[in-house]
Design a protein around this motif. Sequence first.
Motif, PDB file in Angstrom:
ATOM      1  N   ARG A  53      33.588  51.252 100.357  1.00 53.60           N
ATOM      2  CA  ARG A  53      32.832  50.682 101.475  1.00 53.60           C
ATOM      3  C   ARG A  53      32.535  51.712 102.554  1.00 53.60           C
ATOM      4  NH1 ARG A  53      34.947  44.953 103.491  1.00 53.60           N
ATOM      5  NH2 ARG A  53      32.793  44.828 104.244  1.00 53.60           N
ATOM      6  N   GLY A  61      26.600  44.352  96.736  1.00 53.70           N
ATOM      7  CA  GLY A  61      26.761  42.961  97.093  1.00 53.70           C
ATOM      8  C   GLY A  61      26.519  42.037  95.920  1.00 53.70           C
ATOM      9  N   PRO A  64      26.850  36.889  99.848  1.00 58.03           N
ATOM     10  CA  PRO A  64      27.452  37.103 101.166  1.00 58.03           C
ATOM     11  C   PRO A  64      28.977  37.243 101.071  1.00 58.03           C
ATOM     12  CG  PRO A  64      25.800  35.359 101.263  1.00 58.03           C
ATOM     13  CD  PRO A  64      25.996  35.686  99.810  1.00 58.03           C
ATOM     14  N   HIS A  65      29.511  38.317 101.655  1.00 56.98           N
ATOM     15  CA  HIS A  65      30.954  38.566 101.708  1.00 56.98           C
ATOM     16  C   HIS A  65      31.577  38.682 100.320  1.00 56.98           C
ATOM     17  CE1 HIS A  65      30.655  37.708 105.974  1.00 56.98           C
ATOM     18  NE2 HIS A  65      30.082  36.550 105.684  1.00 56.98           N
ATOM     19  N   ARG A  66      30.793  39.166  99.373  1.00 52.07           N
ATOM     20  CA  ARG A  66      31.269  39.301  97.994  1.00 52.07           C
ATOM     21  C   ARG A  66      30.766  40.632  97.458  1.00 52.07           C
ATOM     22  NH1 ARG A  66      32.745  35.045  94.420  1.00 52.07           N
ATOM     23  NH2 ARG A  66      31.842  33.503  95.855  1.00 52.07           N
ATOM     24  N   TYR A  67      31.657  41.435  96.896  1.00 50.39           N
ATOM     25  CA  TYR A  67      31.314  42.796  96.486  1.00 50.39           C
ATOM     26  C   TYR A  67      31.813  43.102  95.078  1.00 50.39           C
ATOM     27  CZ  TYR A  67      30.426  43.514 101.444  1.00 50.39           C
ATOM     28  OH  TYR A  67      29.944  43.405 102.722  1.00 50.39           O
ATOM     29  N   LEU A 111      35.468  37.950  99.631  1.00 48.80           N
ATOM     30  CA  LEU A 111      36.187  37.942 100.899  1.00 48.80           C
ATOM     31  C   LEU A 111      36.118  36.547 101.530  1.00 48.80           C
ATOM     32  CD1 LEU A 111      34.809  41.298 102.360  1.00 48.80           C
ATOM     33  CD2 LEU A 111      37.054  40.936 101.301  1.00 48.80           C
ATOM     34  N   GLY A 113      34.782  33.733 103.570  1.00 46.34           N
ATOM     35  CA  GLY A 113      33.390  33.457 103.908  1.00 46.34           C
ATOM     36  C   GLY A 113      32.426  33.601 102.756  1.00 46.34           C
ATOM     37  N   ALA A 114      32.893  34.080 101.583  1.00 47.80           N
ATOM     38  CA  ALA A 114      32.017  34.129 100.409  1.00 47.80           C
ATOM     39  C   ALA A 114      31.542  32.718 100.078  1.00 47.80           C
ATOM     40  CB  ALA A 114      32.756  34.738  99.224  1.00 47.80           C
ATOM     41  N   ALA A 215      41.221  37.504 100.773  1.00 48.22           N
ATOM     42  CA  ALA A 215      40.365  38.006  99.700  1.00 48.22           C
ATOM     43  C   ALA A 215      40.954  37.594  98.350  1.00 48.22           C
ATOM     44  CB  ALA A 215      40.243  39.520  99.782  1.00 48.22           C
TER      45      ALA A 215
END
Length: 279
Positions: A53, A61, A64-67, A111, A113-114, A215
């Motif tokens: 990161r 990505g 959203p909030h996921r990687y 994370l 909020g995903a 997470a």
Amino acid sequence: MHEAATTTAPFPHADEAVRDLYTAGITACRGAFGPQWADRMREDIDAAFAEARGREGGAVGRGPHRYYVEIHPEQLRGFVDLVDHPWVRAVSEAVLGPDYRIVELGFDVPLAGAVNQPWHRDFPMPEATRSERRLTSLAFNLTAVDTREDMGPFEIAPGTQWDDDARFGHAMFPRREDYPRYEALAERKYPQRGDISARSALTIHRGTANRSADARPVLVLGVDAPGAGNDGHHDMAVTREFWAALPERVRAHLGCPVVDRLVPIVQKHTIEGLVMGDA
């Protein structure tokens, strides 16, 4: 192998896994490793995630909030433990043949909020699957945490690895009007530290919303049958020193470049339809 890495519990027979993969599209070996092994894996994932990161192209990505981050084998201290695990070897050979290839090592991190991902498969159906009803790749997954309901568990629609619908977006995304079918089939999975699952990445699935503060990292090991072609999407490599120390039966399945110095991986296995989540 690290001391006590593999548990002494009897593992499911590979024939059972083959049956699961050709019917449900997913199977599992519970307690393949001890929780302490999974905790070491979590440490390595956290270190690699922080590094990725911090640079351009280090993490991609997946909503959203996921990687997603691909790593080199040397970034995972338990790499040999994993790829040389008797269940992983037996299932890979039974499904993909004796010359299976290890092509991918990475991890997903949903994370806090995903959001719900759209239903999808990870790549278009190969012709061998369409015409011969034959699976040509497997994804092994290992959770780094004990999964809870509020963490946004992985959700899969069993049996859908054979769905062949020309209306799929990018040959991977079912139409929204067909979501009720997948939701009716859906099963949520709650793996614990030390468990291994194996699935066809063609089986329609999604990550669900992470409503917790934690997470939920998951390691991904991708394995191909010869000629499946997924290696073209990945860039893992090993150093000469690491290669020389590998057991021969691991080297036999690892076709990645052997280099003098590792270069950080710039992610290229993107899935454009996942970037916005289930918007």
